[in-house]
Design a protein around this motif. Structure first.
Motif, PDB file in Angstrom:
ATOM      1  N   GLN A 231       8.274 -15.246 -16.375  1.00  0.00           N
ATOM      2  CA  GLN A 231       9.257 -15.621 -15.365  1.00  0.00           C
ATOM      3  C   GLN A 231      10.666 -15.502 -15.960  1.00  0.00           C
ATOM      4  N   GLY A 232      11.537 -14.845 -15.215  1.00  0.00           N
ATOM      5  CA  GLY A 232      12.920 -14.692 -15.650  1.00  0.00           C
ATOM      6  C   GLY A 232      13.206 -13.426 -16.439  1.00  0.00           C
ATOM      7  N   ASP A 233      12.168 -12.671 -16.792  1.00  0.00           N
ATOM      8  CA  ASP A 233      12.378 -11.420 -17.526  1.00  0.00           C
ATOM      9  C   ASP A 233      13.101 -10.398 -16.656  1.00  0.00           C
ATOM     10  N   PHE A 234      13.904  -9.572 -17.313  1.00  0.00           N
ATOM     11  CA  PHE A 234      14.475  -8.385 -16.688  1.00  0.00           C
ATOM     12  C   PHE A 234      13.697  -7.193 -17.233  1.00  0.00           C
ATOM     13  N   VAL A 235      12.991  -6.501 -16.342  1.00  0.00           N
ATOM     14  CA  VAL A 235      12.117  -5.412 -16.759  1.00  0.00           C
ATOM     15  C   VAL A 235      12.577  -4.106 -16.137  1.00  0.00           C
TER      16      VAL A 235
ATOM     17  N   LYS B  69       5.603 -10.978 -11.155  1.00  0.00           N
ATOM     18  CA  LYS B  69       5.396 -11.689 -12.420  1.00  0.00           C
ATOM     19  C   LYS B  69       6.690 -12.285 -12.980  1.00  0.00           C
ATOM     20  N   VAL B  70       7.821 -11.623 -12.756  1.00  0.00           N
ATOM     21  CA  VAL B  70       9.081 -12.134 -13.311  1.00  0.00           C
ATOM     22  C   VAL B  70       9.734 -13.161 -12.402  1.00  0.00           C
ATOM     23  N   GLY B  71       9.306 -13.223 -11.150  1.00  0.00           N
ATOM     24  CA  GLY B  71       9.774 -14.258 -10.247  1.00  0.00           C
ATOM     25  C   GLY B  71      11.194 -14.069  -9.748  1.00  0.00           C
ATOM     26  N   PRO B  72      11.677 -15.034  -8.957  1.00  0.00           N
ATOM     27  CA  PRO B  72      13.008 -14.903  -8.336  1.00  0.00           C
ATOM     28  C   PRO B  72      14.159 -14.927  -9.329  1.00  0.00           C
TER      29      PRO B  72
ATOM     30  N   PRO C 247       0.804  -1.234   0.000  1.00  0.00           N
ATOM     31  CA  PRO C 247       0.000   0.000   0.000  1.00  0.00           C
ATOM     32  C   PRO C 247       0.829   1.271   0.000  1.00  0.00           C
ATOM     33  N   GLU C 248       2.031   1.214   0.572  1.00  0.00           N
ATOM     34  CA  GLU C 248       2.893   2.393   0.603  1.00  0.00           C
ATOM     35  C   GLU C 248       3.408   2.782  -0.783  1.00  0.00           C
ATOM     36  N   ALA C 249       3.307   1.859  -1.729  1.00  0.00           N
ATOM     37  CA  ALA C 249       3.812   2.123  -3.079  1.00  0.00           C
ATOM     38  C   ALA C 249       2.744   2.673  -4.011  1.00  0.00           C
ATOM     39  N   SER C 250       1.492   2.613  -3.598  1.00  0.00           N
ATOM     40  CA  SER C 250       0.387   3.090  -4.430  1.00  0.00           C
ATOM     41  C   SER C 250       0.065   4.526  -4.067  1.00  0.00           C
ATOM     42  N   LEU C 251       0.371   5.446  -4.980  1.00  0.00           N
ATOM     43  CA  LEU C 251       0.274   6.873  -4.663  1.00  0.00           C
ATOM     44  C   LEU C 251      -0.785   7.614  -5.475  1.00  0.00           C
ATOM     45  N   GLY C 252      -1.568   6.897  -6.257  1.00  0.00           N
ATOM     46  CA  GLY C 252      -2.579   7.583  -7.054  1.00  0.00           C
ATOM     47  C   GLY C 252      -1.987   8.327  -8.227  1.00  0.00           C
ATOM     48  N   LEU C 253      -0.868   7.809  -8.771  1.00  0.00           N
ATOM     49  CA  LEU C 253      -0.223   8.408  -9.928  1.00  0.00           C
ATOM     50  C   LEU C 253      -0.274   7.420 -11.091  1.00  0.00           C
ATOM     51  N   GLY C 254      -0.488   7.895 -12.293  1.00  0.00           N
ATOM     52  CA  GLY C 254      -0.511   7.016 -13.452  1.00  0.00           C
ATOM     53  C   GLY C 254      -1.795   7.178 -14.247  1.00  0.00           C
ATOM     54  N   CYS C 255      -1.757   6.694 -15.481  1.00  0.00           N
ATOM     55  CA  CYS C 255      -2.922   6.842 -16.361  1.00  0.00           C
ATOM     56  C   CYS C 255      -3.296   5.527 -17.033  1.00  0.00           C
ATOM     57  N   GLY C 256      -2.709   4.426 -16.584  1.00  0.00           N
ATOM     58  CA  GLY C 256      -3.013   3.136 -17.175  1.00  0.00           C
ATOM     59  C   GLY C 256      -2.281   2.039 -16.444  1.00  0.00           C
ATOM     60  N   ASN C 257      -2.362   0.831 -16.984  1.00  0.00           N
ATOM     61  CA  ASN C 257      -1.706  -0.316 -16.372  1.00  0.00           C
ATOM     62  C   ASN C 257      -0.844  -0.997 -17.429  1.00  0.00           C
ATOM     63  N   SER C 258       0.383  -0.517 -17.592  1.00  0.00           N
ATOM     64  CA  SER C 258       1.277  -1.070 -18.612  1.00  0.00           C
ATOM     65  C   SER C 258       1.715  -2.487 -18.278  1.00  0.00           C
ATOM     66  N   VAL C 259       1.735  -2.836 -16.991  1.00  0.00           N
ATOM     67  CA  VAL C 259       2.138  -4.185 -16.594  1.00  0.00           C
ATOM     68  C   VAL C 259       1.165  -5.215 -17.156  1.00  0.00           C
ATOM     69  N   ALA C 260      -0.120  -4.881 -17.140  1.00  0.00           N
ATOM     70  CA  ALA C 260      -1.132  -5.807 -17.653  1.00  0.00           C
ATOM     71  C   ALA C 260      -0.975  -6.042 -19.147  1.00  0.00           C
ATOM     72  N   GLU C 261      -0.375  -5.072 -19.842  1.00  0.00           N
ATOM     73  CA  GLU C 261      -0.213  -5.159 -21.297  1.00  0.00           C
ATOM     74  C   GLU C 261       1.148  -5.727 -21.705  1.00  0.00           C
ATOM     75  N   ALA C 262       2.051  -5.884 -20.754  1.00  0.00           N
ATOM     76  CA  ALA C 262       3.441  -6.201 -21.082  1.00  0.00           C
ATOM     77  C   ALA C 262       3.719  -7.693 -21.254  1.00  0.00           C
ATOM     78  N   ASN C 263       2.798  -8.538 -20.814  1.00  0.00           N
ATOM     79  CA  ASN C 263       2.978  -9.987 -20.952  1.00  0.00           C
ATOM     80  C   ASN C 263       4.323 -10.435 -20.389  1.00  0.00           C
ATOM     81  N   LEU C 264       4.606 -10.027 -19.159  1.00  0.00           N
ATOM     82  CA  LEU C 264       5.875 -10.373 -18.528  1.00  0.00           C
ATOM     83  C   LEU C 264       5.931 -11.862 -18.222  1.00  0.00           C
TER      84      LEU C 264
ATOM     85  N   VAL D 187      13.584  -6.573  -6.653  1.00  0.00           N
ATOM     86  CA  VAL D 187      13.179  -5.219  -7.037  1.00  0.00           C
ATOM     87  C   VAL D 187      14.289  -4.234  -6.661  1.00  0.00           C
ATOM     88  N   GLU D 188      14.642  -3.355  -7.610  1.00  0.00           N
ATOM     89  CA  GLU D 188      15.685  -2.355  -7.366  1.00  0.00           C
ATOM     90  C   GLU D 188      15.195  -0.967  -7.751  1.00  0.00           C
TER      91      GLU D 188
END
Length: 338
Positions: free
Chosen positions: A71-75, A92-95, A52-69, A124-125
């Motif tokens: 396991q193992g991807d570097f995003v 979604k990309v996993g360990p 919840p601390e990461a959700s700030l009410g900023l943004g205009c869409g959900n690119s993650v849902a469209e990205a088809n990530l 996450v970095e």
């Protein structure tokens, strides 16, 4: 004649916009952030995976849902803020994958790192650097995402070239951004509030596509998601639609501190139900001390204004009064590949 800017003045302007945004989100409350996220296209399942601390009410869409990530991807997330899309990508990309974010606000990067440590999100970095001069080696990422940030970058062409550089061969760009249908009135182009709200520095659809192609991208598509920007940029207090979070001291099962179903709100509302009948969730009972810490993480004086009591936008939206933003701009998903 069109106003001319030096690169230094544009960078200064962009930094000011970032600062305005960082200041604004300090007052963002969970009701508002949740409302914006749902409007932008995030599901309850998505939001459950985001601290919840990461959700700030900023943004205009959900690119993650469209990205088809996968396991193992570097995003790479451009303009990651406190990490809303970054944390979602990490799940979604996993360990074996990695979700890396860059932001030009030191406060946001610091906040994101603290949240990642708190929730043990080891894949996450967060990095502090400009989008048009990133410090990563070439060919580092499988996918680059961004949520309503590229419109803020002064030198978009240089940013697109830099994105090409850090993407691997056959890498993909999936961006949610504000794109113009037609030129904005000059007052909206110059106003810092309009810029920090992701409108003032947005560019025409044809220019967006051309700039991406000139940077080296192919198969560029720009899809209008048909979202009502007026609802996203409204300064109307959405808390009017629900009982005020800090106004209830009831113990009844039918309503908790935020005015909805008690069981659900114990888990997901902006704050916890009051432990005692005389004390509400934000500690704003007149018998309480003025600076008493409350369940939403701040003092009563602060939270009467921003924590639980209001669902309004933290931005000053007065510049948009008299304009229908939908007439000039649209929330789009932009996709391209190498």
């Amino acid at each position: 004649s069109r106003r001319r800017h030096t690169r230094s003045s544009l960078v200064s302007w962009a930094r000011r916009c970032v600062q305005e945004t960082a200041i604004a989100v300090k007052g963002t409350n969970e009701l508002y952030a949740h409302s914006v996220a749902k409007t932008a296209g995030y599901t309850e399942e998505d939001l459950a995976q985001i601290p919840p601390e990461a959700s700030l009410g900023l943004g205009c869409g959900n690119s993650v849902a469209e990205a088809n990530l996968k396991q193992g991807d570097f995003v790479l997330d451009l303009g990651c803020g406190a990490g809303m899309d970054l944390f979602l990508s990490g799940t979604k990309v996993g360990p074996n994958g990695k979700a890396v974010g860059v932001d030009y606000s030191e406060d946001m990067v610091k906040r994101g790192k603290e949240v990642a440590k708190k929730y043990n999100r080891n894949n996450v970095e967060f990095h502090f650097c400009p989008i048009d001069a990133m410090t990563f080696p070439s060919n580092s990422f499988d996918v680059v995402i961004s949520n309503c940030v590229l419109n803020l970058v002064p030198d978009k062409q240089k940013a697109f070239q830099e994105i090409c550089r850090v993407l691997k061969s056959k890498g993909r760009l999936v961006v949610s951004d504000i794109v113009l249908k037609k030129p904005l009135p000059e007052i909206l182009v110059k106003d810092v509030g309009s810029i920090s709200a992701c409108i003032g520095r947005a560019i025409i659809q044809e220019s967006y596509k051309k700039n991406l192609e000139e940077a080296g991208f192919i198969n560029v598509t720009i899809e209008d998601k048909k979202k009502d920007l007026m609802s996203m940029y409204s300064d109307k207090d959405s808390s009017e639609k629900t009982a005020p979070c800090c106004g209830s001291t009831s113990k009844k099962e039918s309503s908790c501190c935020c005015g909805g179903d008690t069981k659900k709100e114990k888990e997901s509302c902006c704050c916890q139900p009051p432990k005692e009948e005389k004390t509400c969730c934000c500690g704003n009972n007149n018998q309480e001390k003025k600076e008493k810490s409350c369940s939403c993480g701040g003092s009563q004086k602060q939270e009467e204004k921003s924590c639980c009591g209001s669902g309004a936008s933290p931005f000053d939206m007065s510049i948009f009064k008299g304009y229908d933003i939908n007439e000039y701009a649209m929330s789009c998903i932009i996709k391209a590949c190498l």
